[in-house]
Design a protein around this motif. Structure first.
Motif, PDB file in Angstrom:
ATOM      1  N   ALA A   8      -5.838   6.584  14.509  1.00  0.00           N
ATOM      2  CA  ALA A   8      -5.404   7.028  13.026  1.00  0.00           C
ATOM      3  C   ALA A   8      -5.528   7.241  12.164  1.00  0.00           C
ATOM      4  O   ALA A   8      -5.256   7.509  11.310  1.00  0.00           O
ATOM      5  CB  ALA A   8      -5.311   5.202  12.823  1.00  0.00           C
ATOM      6  N   GLN A   9      -7.363   7.037  12.279  1.00  0.00           N
ATOM      7  CA  GLN A   9      -8.025   7.642  11.334  1.00  0.00           C
ATOM      8  C   GLN A   9      -7.329   9.499  10.278  1.00  0.00           C
ATOM      9  O   GLN A   9      -7.329   9.439   9.689  1.00  0.00           O
ATOM     10  CB  GLN A   9      -9.071   7.762  11.714  1.00  0.00           C
ATOM     11  N   ALA A  10      -7.054   9.895  10.857  1.00  0.00           N
ATOM     12  CA  ALA A  10      -6.289  11.039  10.793  1.00  0.00           C
ATOM     13  C   ALA A  10      -5.168  10.749   9.940  1.00  0.00           C
ATOM     14  O   ALA A  10      -5.496  11.730   9.134  1.00  0.00           O
ATOM     15  CB  ALA A  10      -5.681  11.632  12.291  1.00  0.00           C
ATOM     16  N   PHE A  11      -4.361   9.905   9.952  1.00  0.00           N
ATOM     17  CA  PHE A  11      -3.376   9.946   9.313  1.00  0.00           C
ATOM     18  C   PHE A  11      -4.053   9.334   8.300  1.00  0.00           C
ATOM     19  O   PHE A  11      -3.615   9.637   6.946  1.00  0.00           O
ATOM     20  CB  PHE A  11      -2.371   8.651   9.838  1.00  0.00           C
ATOM     21  N   PHE A  12      -5.019   8.443   7.914  1.00  0.00           N
ATOM     22  CA  PHE A  12      -5.586   7.329   7.084  1.00  0.00           C
ATOM     23  C   PHE A  12      -6.406   8.914   6.020  1.00  0.00           C
ATOM     24  O   PHE A  12      -6.825   8.873   4.768  1.00  0.00           O
ATOM     25  CB  PHE A  12      -6.924   6.378   7.309  1.00  0.00           C
ATOM     26  N   THR A  13      -6.979   9.979   7.037  1.00  0.00           N
ATOM     27  CA  THR A  13      -7.849  10.698   5.640  1.00  0.00           C
ATOM     28  C   THR A  13      -6.739  11.463   5.213  1.00  0.00           C
ATOM     29  O   THR A  13      -7.099  12.052   4.047  1.00  0.00           O
ATOM     30  CB  THR A  13      -8.614  11.760   6.695  1.00  0.00           C
TER      31      THR A  13
END
Length: 207
Positions: A8-13
């Motif tokens: 989910a880090q991709a969305f947060f980034t």
């Protein structure tokens, strides 16, 4: 399952880069992430529900910190990224040691260290020097050169590499659902990276 939630880090980034760096949301980036998320969801369903609510929330918090770290790395600009990774690696051991003493206790730590195998030592060396120092140095170079929204989604390949490695090295076959999920993740990455180019070509041809 935790490795899937961590992506989910991709969305947060994407969100933090828009808020802090002023990077705009592009259609291909969002579409690619959504397609890849569907692939991860398919793999996650296949993996089962082996995660507590607390574990899910903590892993989601870790993903958000990774996203913030990506934005900070990009905002730092031109720095010696290897030195940055080395000095940053001095920070985690102390709080992790304190947590280990609190949760596991000295006896379990002593037993683990006394029974450590050569395989475990080689795994630690790989994680420290290859996965962390080399991996994050290259990751930082990509973030410094390209928009964060284009780089961050490549971490979605982590579960795919894990599945393929298990199939090749441990003879663990991919199920049809895992194979479908992997295809969706790859399709999402292709849309994220090349979607803008294909859209421009399509618009040019339409004119």
């Amino acid at each position: 399952l935790a490795s899937l939630v961590l992506q989910a880090q991709a969305f947060f980034t994407l969100i933090f880069a828009a808020m802090i760096l002023g990077e705009g949301f592009r259609g291909p980036n969002v579409a690619g992430l959504l397609i890849a998320a569907c692939g991860l969801a398919v793999i996650g369903v296949e993996a089962g529900h082996a995660m507590t609510v607390a574990g899910f929330l903590l892993t989601l918090a870790a993903a958000s910190m990774w996203g913030i770290g990506n934005v900070i790395t990009k905002r730092m600009g031109k720095v010696d990224l290897l030195s940055l990774v080395v000095w940053a690696s001095l920070v985690p051991p102390l709080p992790f040691l304190a947590l280990s003493l609190m949760v596991e206790g000295p006896a379990r730590i002593s037993a683990s260290l006394s029974g450590i195998s050569i395989t475990s030592i080689l795994a630690i060396v790989y994680l420290a020097f290859i996965a962390t120092m080399l991996g994050y140095t290259l990751w930082g170079k990509l973030l410094a050169r390209y928009p964060a929204s284009q780089v961050a989604p490549f971490s979605l390949l982590v579960p795919i590499v894990g599945l393929v490695s298990a199939a090749l090295l441990l003879d663990e076959g991919l199920s049809p659902m895992q194979f479908l999920g992997a295809l969706l993740v790859m399709a999402g990455l292709l849309v994220n990276v090349f979607g803008g180019w294909f859209r421009q070509r399509f618009l040019s041809a339409a004119r």
